[in-house]
Each structure stands twice: as structure tokens, then as C-alpha cells.
Design an enzyme around this catalytic site. Sequence first.
Site, short mmCIF file in Angstrom:
data_model
loop_
_atom_site.label_atom_id
_atom_site.label_comp_id
_atom_site.label_asym_id
_atom_site.label_seq_id
_atom_site.Cartn_x
_atom_site.Cartn_y
_atom_site.Cartn_z
N GLY A 73 0.83 -1.20 0.00
CA GLY A 73 0.00 0.00 0.00
C GLY A 73 0.87 1.25 0.00
O GLY A 73 0.57 2.24 -0.66
N ASN A 150 -6.44 4.70 9.88
CA ASN A 150 -5.93 3.48 10.51
C ASN A 150 -5.97 3.50 12.03
O ASN A 150 -6.00 2.47 12.67
CB ASN A 150 -4.50 3.21 10.03
CG ASN A 150 -3.62 4.43 10.12
OD1 ASN A 150 -4.01 5.53 9.73
ND2 ASN A 150 -2.44 4.25 10.65
N GLN A 178 -7.17 0.69 4.64
CA GLN A 178 -7.97 0.24 5.79
C GLN A 178 -9.43 -0.01 5.42
O GLN A 178 -10.12 -0.77 6.09
CB GLN A 178 -7.92 1.29 6.92
CG GLN A 178 -6.57 1.46 7.58
CD GLN A 178 -6.16 0.27 8.43
OE1 GLN A 178 -6.99 -0.53 8.88
NE2 GLN A 178 -4.87 0.13 8.65
N SER A 198 -4.08 -2.78 -0.14
CA SER A 198 -3.06 -3.72 0.32
C SER A 198 -3.72 -5.05 0.67
O SER A 198 -4.81 -5.08 1.25
CB SER A 198 -2.36 -3.12 1.54
OG SER A 198 -1.52 -4.08 2.11
N HIS A 200 -2.64 -7.59 2.70
CA HIS A 200 -2.53 -8.21 4.03
C HIS A 200 -3.51 -7.63 5.05
O HIS A 200 -3.57 -8.09 6.19
CB HIS A 200 -1.09 -8.15 4.55
CG HIS A 200 -0.64 -6.82 5.05
ND1 HIS A 200 -0.55 -6.54 6.39
CD2 HIS A 200 -0.28 -5.70 4.40
CE1 HIS A 200 -0.11 -5.29 6.53
NE2 HIS A 200 0.05 -4.77 5.34
N CYS A 324 3.09 2.05 14.15
CA CYS A 324 4.40 2.47 13.67
C CYS A 324 5.17 3.17 14.77
O CYS A 324 6.37 3.32 14.70
CB CYS A 324 4.25 3.40 12.48
SG CYS A 324 3.08 2.78 11.29
#
Lengths: 383, 153
Positions: A73, A150, A178, A198, A200, A324
Site C-alpha cells: 500500500g 488506521n 484500511q 493492500s 494483508h 508504527c
Amino acid sequence: MEKRNVYMDYSATTPLKGEVLDAMMPYLKENYGNPSSIYSKGIESKEAIKQSRTKISRLIGSKSDEIYFTSSGSEADNWAIFGALKGNGKHIVTSKIEHPAILNTLSYLETKGYDVTYLDVNESGLVNPDDLEKAIRDDTALVTIMMANNEIGTIQPIQKLVKLAHDKNVLFHSDAVQALGNIPVDVNKLGVDMMSFSAHKIYGPKGIGALYIKEGIEIENFVYGGGQENGKRAGTENVPAIIGFGKAAELAMNCLKEHVCHCLDLRNYLADELYAAVFDSHVNGTMLDRLPGNLNVSFDYAEGEAILLMLDYMGISVSTGSACGSSDSVPSHVLTAIGVPESRIHGTIRFSIGCFTTKDDVDYVVKAVKEVTKKLKELSPLK
Amino acid sequence: MNMYNDIVMDHFMNPRNVGEMKEPDGIGIYGSPTCGDLMQIHIKIEDDVITDAKFKAYGCGSAIASSSMATTLIIGLKVEEALKLTNGEIVDKLEGLPEAKIHCSVLADMAIKKAIFDYAESNDKHYDALKGFDPYEMQEEEHVCICGKDEES
Ligand code: FES
């Protein structure tokens, strides 16, 4: 209380679904042909990629050749931004609560002479469309605003925002990493020119993402080399991951409604139970325009990392304000932007619920959080 | 697997010497300028020896573990010796902290110095190691919000 393993961090990543792994397996084993090769083994891979592209396009309502595979992403976000900068466009508009893949790319561009406007959000995390309208200038090259956040799960009124940008002939990109698989995402209805995804986050493999580029929109190529991805993003395709992404998209499409209900029910149950069990807790963001599986809560008297560690000890995986930020103590930019005071940001935990979460999981988490916050409160000098 | 080693986790999950005293001889409160976390320590001193210490902390795992470890290290020490304790030694005793978490161990170190300073002031004691140590100036400069509430009102 009997120890139990509970994964409640689906916004960080999701487990691979068994069907997805099964679909990928042949491409990790016997079907290893390079899709660019013109003998049977290559053509089989090429055909499988084509089918995957179609499955993903169905999930987002696009044409299959509007899907371009990337490594993640973040790469899709980078490509959308760098790709849109051509001609005299020197200005980009975004929001203050974007993912670091957007914000850090833009702050790099600022060092290269580009101008960026960061739109404020209200206490729910919503961008005000009037602000966007005012921010667009003659030299604006791109507006990039995420579909769903997110950290706090806020869902933006993308359709409305796109219209404002298009009225002034400005391209619109949205990071929907998301959102995909958790709420309906229809690129045509939304009207976006580009959108990032994305795998995953939707029970597919890591290492594969996609950028949707609307037919007719010309952006710069991202990787030069062979002719892969229509010559725009070179590099031998990650075939097993692409197949996994396709399968995950197909499953997401088949079960979207049930998935939303499942997550919503459990999330609301978690919110109610936590509120009842832990007196000093506060939900951040809005309960209305919010991803179904997301809950972001601040606890007074207990620091986020300490809560996380104790929960981890009890078998529970959650994250603090932002995954993060796990190694530093910079307060979350999202919570700061919605006006959560810094002292409260410190004690924030994000719970994110998904497909495999059960009511028993939620019950266990509530009990554990109650115990942990009580223990930390006793330890705390704050009154 | 954990971001902290077993010793740190043990001190975090089962912190030693938690609490407050009814009549402490010295009180030290220190807020980290880096992250806003907070450590409070109460000490008992008899004949220049620290006979007891109790702490409370609001902070990350590393802050709690290093505060716990620090109390175990100073109990029984002469005041002068306790003043020599550095956050580096606390980290060593914990057999290491992740790089980004080293600053958390400063909380304990500073809170202890402040508690001894408090004791020295009210008992008119002078310790060489305290020369030049001015907690009042320090906290003002770094502007630490102790309760975390003032920015809300
Ligand atoms: S991050 Fe604040 S003390 Fe560790």
C-alpha cells in the site's frame, strides 16, 4: 482467569485465510513460471494473474486493466503522489491524519520545493469539504485524502471531496488500505482517479498491494524496466502473492455484508463492556462514520505501552496509538489532530476486530483490560 | 518474544517497593521532559542511610521496571552512595533496555536525587554530590506538566 490468545490488531495486519494459502500454494511450488515467458508454464502464471486482477476489480467495481500491482500500500501511495506531479503542479492538498506513507512522502517533497496544505479535521476526524474547496489553487496537482483512518477508523466523505476537486480539474487519490474489505469501496461511485490497496489487511499475504488508476488518467511510470503492469511498474510479478490477493478479494466480496455485521456487533459490544468495566476510559473519534472493527480508547492513569505489555503477557495483541510508533514516544499525529490532550494520548490503545474474533475473545479482553488498568492505576502517582 | 528482557519484564510485572509512606523523610517527583511520564519516590533515612523506599510511576514498561530496580538498589545504601547511582547503572542492572527506552531510566535516577534533595533541605544536610543540583529550576525550564490535566482546562 484462564490465559487465552486473542489477536485484536486486525488494522495492523490480518492472518492469512486458509483458502488464500491453498490458492497460493501451487504458485509457490510447481507453477513457478515467469509470466513473461511464452511457453505454457509462463502463460499459466500470466493467466492466473489476469484472473486475480479481475477478482480485485470486481471488489472495487473497476475494470481489470485499471489495477496495477505494487509491493505494498505504501508503494501505491508513493506512486500516486510522485506520478501525479508533472507539468506546473507545485501544490498538493492532504489531511493531517494521513498514513505516514503519505505524510512522509509529502514532507520529502516539501524539501524539493513543493507546497503542501494539510487540512484540519474535526474531533471526529472528518475533513471539512469547505476547507478543501478553499485550499485548492491554480497550481494544485493532487488532492490525497484517505478513505478510512488506521488509528481511529474515521471514514471520510470521499465522494463529496472528489467532486470538489474535480470541479477545479484536480486529480484525487485516496488511500483505501484500511477501508477495503471492511466497508463497500466502489471506485466509480466515489469518483476517485487513483486509490491504494493492500492485500494483508484483507486476509491476504504481505508484500503485495495495488494502485487503481482510472482509465484515461495519465500519471508517470513508477519503475522502469520490463513491460510488466502495462509498462508502468516493471519487475517480475510476485505471482503467489498476486494470486493470494485475488483470492482474498474474492472472499472479501462474498462475505462483505456478514463481515461488516460481525465486526460491528463485536466492536459495539466491546465498547459497551469496556465503558462499563473501566471507569476512566474515553473513546476517541466518532462512533458514526467509523470502520466497523475499530475502537480507539484512552485510559486515564495507565500508560499505553504499559497496558499493551501487560495485555501481551496475558496473550492479547493490541496496539498503542499507532503501530508504527511502537519504539518511540512521539504522540500520535492523528489523536493530536482531533484534539485529544497529550496526557490522554499517552494512555491510548487501539483495538481492531476482524473475521476470527469471537464474543469470548471480547469478554476475555474486557476482563484483562479491567485488571491491567486497575493494577496500573494503583501504580500511578496521578490522582 | 518480548521487546524487553526477562529481568525487565519481571520488574515490570512484579514491581518491588510500590507504594507511598505516611511520613517520608524525602519526596521526589520527576516528570520526563521527553514523554511526560512521571515517577514519584518516598524515602526513609536513618543516620544517613536509606532504610526504605517506595515508588509510584506513570509510564511505559521501561519506566516502571527501572523505578522498581532503582528502589531495590538504594535501600540500605548511604545517602552519598545513593547519590552516585546513575541511570546507566540502573540499565546495567536490568541487563539492558532498548535504545529508544534509555531515557525512561532517567526518571528513577532524577526522582531519587530530588527525594534526597528534599530530605537535605528540610534537615539542613549538605551532600557534596548534590552541589549544583537545583530541581526547581530544572523542572521549570523543562516545563513538565505533572498532572497532565492543566492543558485540558
Ligand atoms: S516512554 Fe515515557 S518513560 Fe518510557
